[in-house]
Write an enzyme that holds these catalytic residues in place. Structure first.
Site, short mmCIF file in Angstrom:
data_model
loop_
_atom_site.label_atom_id
_atom_site.label_comp_id
_atom_site.label_asym_id
_atom_site.label_seq_id
_atom_site.Cartn_x
_atom_site.Cartn_y
_atom_site.Cartn_z
N SER A 10 0.97 -1.26 -0.10
CA SER A 10 -0.11 -0.05 -0.01
C SER A 10 0.83 1.22 -0.01
O SER A 10 1.58 1.52 1.07
CB SER A 10 -0.74 -0.01 1.34
OG SER A 10 -1.59 0.96 1.28
N HIS A 35 -0.69 -0.87 -4.58
CA HIS A 35 -2.08 -0.57 -4.22
C HIS A 35 -2.09 1.06 -3.74
O HIS A 35 -1.38 1.56 -3.18
CB HIS A 35 -2.43 -1.28 -2.99
CG HIS A 35 -3.77 -1.12 -2.24
ND1 HIS A 35 -4.80 -1.92 -2.96
CD2 HIS A 35 -4.48 -0.61 -1.30
CE1 HIS A 35 -5.85 -1.54 -2.48
NE2 HIS A 35 -5.72 -0.65 -1.52
N ASP A 37 -4.47 4.06 -2.61
CA ASP A 37 -5.59 4.30 -1.66
C ASP A 37 -6.28 5.58 -2.07
O ASP A 37 -5.53 6.74 -1.94
CB ASP A 37 -5.36 4.00 -0.10
CG ASP A 37 -5.26 2.86 0.37
OD1 ASP A 37 -6.27 2.07 0.21
OD2 ASP A 37 -4.17 2.51 0.61
N MET A 39 -8.87 8.42 -1.29
CA MET A 39 -9.98 8.87 -0.33
C MET A 39 -10.25 10.29 -0.70
O MET A 39 -9.50 11.09 -1.01
CB MET A 39 -9.34 8.60 1.02
CG MET A 39 -9.00 7.37 1.32
SD MET A 39 -8.14 7.04 2.82
CE MET A 39 -7.02 5.72 2.88
N HIS A 68 -7.91 1.56 -5.05
CA HIS A 68 -8.97 1.38 -4.21
C HIS A 68 -9.53 2.65 -3.94
O HIS A 68 -9.21 3.67 -3.26
CB HIS A 68 -8.64 0.55 -2.90
CG HIS A 68 -9.74 0.69 -1.94
ND1 HIS A 68 -9.21 0.58 -0.46
CD2 HIS A 68 -11.07 0.60 -1.94
CE1 HIS A 68 -10.25 0.26 0.24
NE2 HIS A 68 -11.58 0.49 -0.48
N MET A 70 -12.24 5.08 -2.01
CA MET A 70 -12.94 5.27 -0.80
C MET A 70 -13.60 6.69 -0.94
O MET A 70 -13.21 7.65 -0.45
CB MET A 70 -12.16 5.23 0.40
CG MET A 70 -11.96 3.62 0.67
SD MET A 70 -10.22 3.43 1.83
CE MET A 70 -8.86 3.51 0.60
N MET A 143 -12.54 -5.77 3.35
CA MET A 143 -11.76 -4.82 4.26
C MET A 143 -11.61 -5.54 5.60
O MET A 143 -12.71 -5.98 5.97
CB MET A 143 -12.30 -3.17 4.45
CG MET A 143 -12.26 -2.46 3.01
SD MET A 143 -10.73 -2.11 2.51
CE MET A 143 -10.06 -1.14 4.00
N GLY A 148 -10.09 4.11 5.67
CA GLY A 148 -9.82 5.52 5.79
C GLY A 148 -8.50 5.85 6.33
O GLY A 148 -7.87 6.91 6.17
N PHE A 149 -7.80 5.09 7.11
CA PHE A 149 -6.50 5.27 7.79
C PHE A 149 -5.81 3.94 7.72
O PHE A 149 -6.08 2.79 7.86
CB PHE A 149 -6.71 5.77 9.22
CG PHE A 149 -7.13 7.24 9.03
CD1 PHE A 149 -6.69 8.21 9.13
CD2 PHE A 149 -8.61 7.25 9.49
CE1 PHE A 149 -7.24 9.53 9.47
CE2 PHE A 149 -9.42 8.37 9.54
CZ PHE A 149 -8.60 9.61 9.52
N GLY A 150 -4.25 4.07 7.45
CA GLY A 150 -3.41 2.97 7.44
C GLY A 150 -2.96 2.63 9.07
O GLY A 150 -3.24 3.51 9.91
N GLY A 151 -2.32 1.48 9.10
CA GLY A 151 -1.79 0.95 10.47
C GLY A 151 -2.82 0.53 11.37
O GLY A 151 -2.43 0.35 12.72
N ASP A 177 -7.36 -6.19 2.87
CA ASP A 177 -6.63 -4.98 3.08
C ASP A 177 -6.69 -4.57 4.56
O ASP A 177 -8.07 -4.43 4.77
CB ASP A 177 -7.22 -3.90 2.07
CG ASP A 177 -6.44 -2.84 2.32
OD1 ASP A 177 -5.69 -2.41 3.00
OD2 ASP A 177 -6.90 -1.63 1.46
N GLY A 178 -5.75 -4.28 5.24
CA GLY A 178 -5.84 -3.72 6.50
C GLY A 178 -5.27 -4.67 7.76
O GLY A 178 -5.51 -5.53 7.80
N GLY A 179 -4.13 -4.25 8.12
CA GLY A 179 -3.37 -5.13 9.32
C GLY A 179 -3.01 -6.31 8.70
O GLY A 179 -2.54 -7.08 9.70
#
Length: 226
Positions: A10, A35, A37, A39, A68, A70, A143, A148-151, A177-179
């Site tokens: 990402s 990837h 993002d 937004m 992606h 959003m 998801m 909306g936010f990374g990390g 996607d996510g974590g």
């Protein structure tokens, strides 16, 4: 299983001041996709990049740019992103209930690959019509955090959606996607995910190439068990 592993760092976790060199670095480390993002500050509170950044990056790479979106009005982004050189265009099912057929058609007409994403709170059944359509999406993005936010922390309970999808659609590209990282990849891969988005776990790794390789091997090993 007829789907190949695709590891997609990402770029939200990259150094945006050096996006072209960061993209090359990830590809040199073995990434399959990049990837992106996108937004709008409305569908999600954060505001990131748009077509001008994709267009600028495209001048420096031939990589698959996995976008992606959003955003509240994805249809408004189809033409600009197509012109900019986006490869994949994944929109959210939550805001596309009324026009997804037109949206898929337009995405394909601009030479991009359509995908649909769903938030953690959205039932998986909502994407079935888009996969079963005569003009279907070609990827589903599950998801594993709130967009909306990374990390953010990985939600293991989202893997039930991946399992159901994989059983129903054996040859579908299923992205998570996510974590995602070395500690969570096995959960995602064993559930049937083959497209893996990873941000801080790759960009923050002492050896990003090893992190990418580990995730790809996990997908391959789990596919062999199926």
């Amino acid at each position: 299983m007829g789907v190949t592993p695709k590891i997609a760092p990402s770029m939200l976790s990259s150094d945006f001041a050096n996006l072209a060199s960061e993209a090359k670095r990830m590809l040199d480390f073995g990434a399959d996709w990049l990837h992106m993002d996108i937004m709008d500050g409305h569908f999600v509170p954060n505001l990131t990049i748009g077509a001008p950044v994709i267009e600028s990056l495209r001048k420096h790479t031939k990589a698959y740019l996995d976008c992606h979106l959003m955003v509240t009005n994805p249809i408004d982004y189809v033409e600009p992103l197509g012109k900019a050189g986006a490869s994949g265009f994944t929109f959210h099912v939550e805001i596309s209930k009324d026009n997804w057929q037109e949206l898929i058609q337009r995405i394909k007409s601009k030479g991009m690959r359509p995908g649909v994403a769903l938030k953690p709170g959205t039932p998986i059944e909502e994407v079935y019509p888009l996969v079963d359509s005569e003009n279907p999406v070609e990827m589903v993005l599950v998801m594993t955090v709130e967009p909306g936010f990374g990390g953010q922390k990985f939600m293991p309970e989202m893997m039930d959606k991946v399992r159901v999808l994989r059983k129903k659609y054996p040859s579908l590209d299923i992205e998570v996607d996510g974590g995602l990282g070395p500690s969570t990849i096995d959960m995602a891969a064993s559930a049937g995910a083959n497209c893996i988005v990873a941000g801080s776990s790759v960009f923050g790794a002492p050896e990003p190439a090893a992190a990418i390789s580990l995730m790809r091997n996990s997908v391959l090993e789990n596919q062999e068990k199926c």
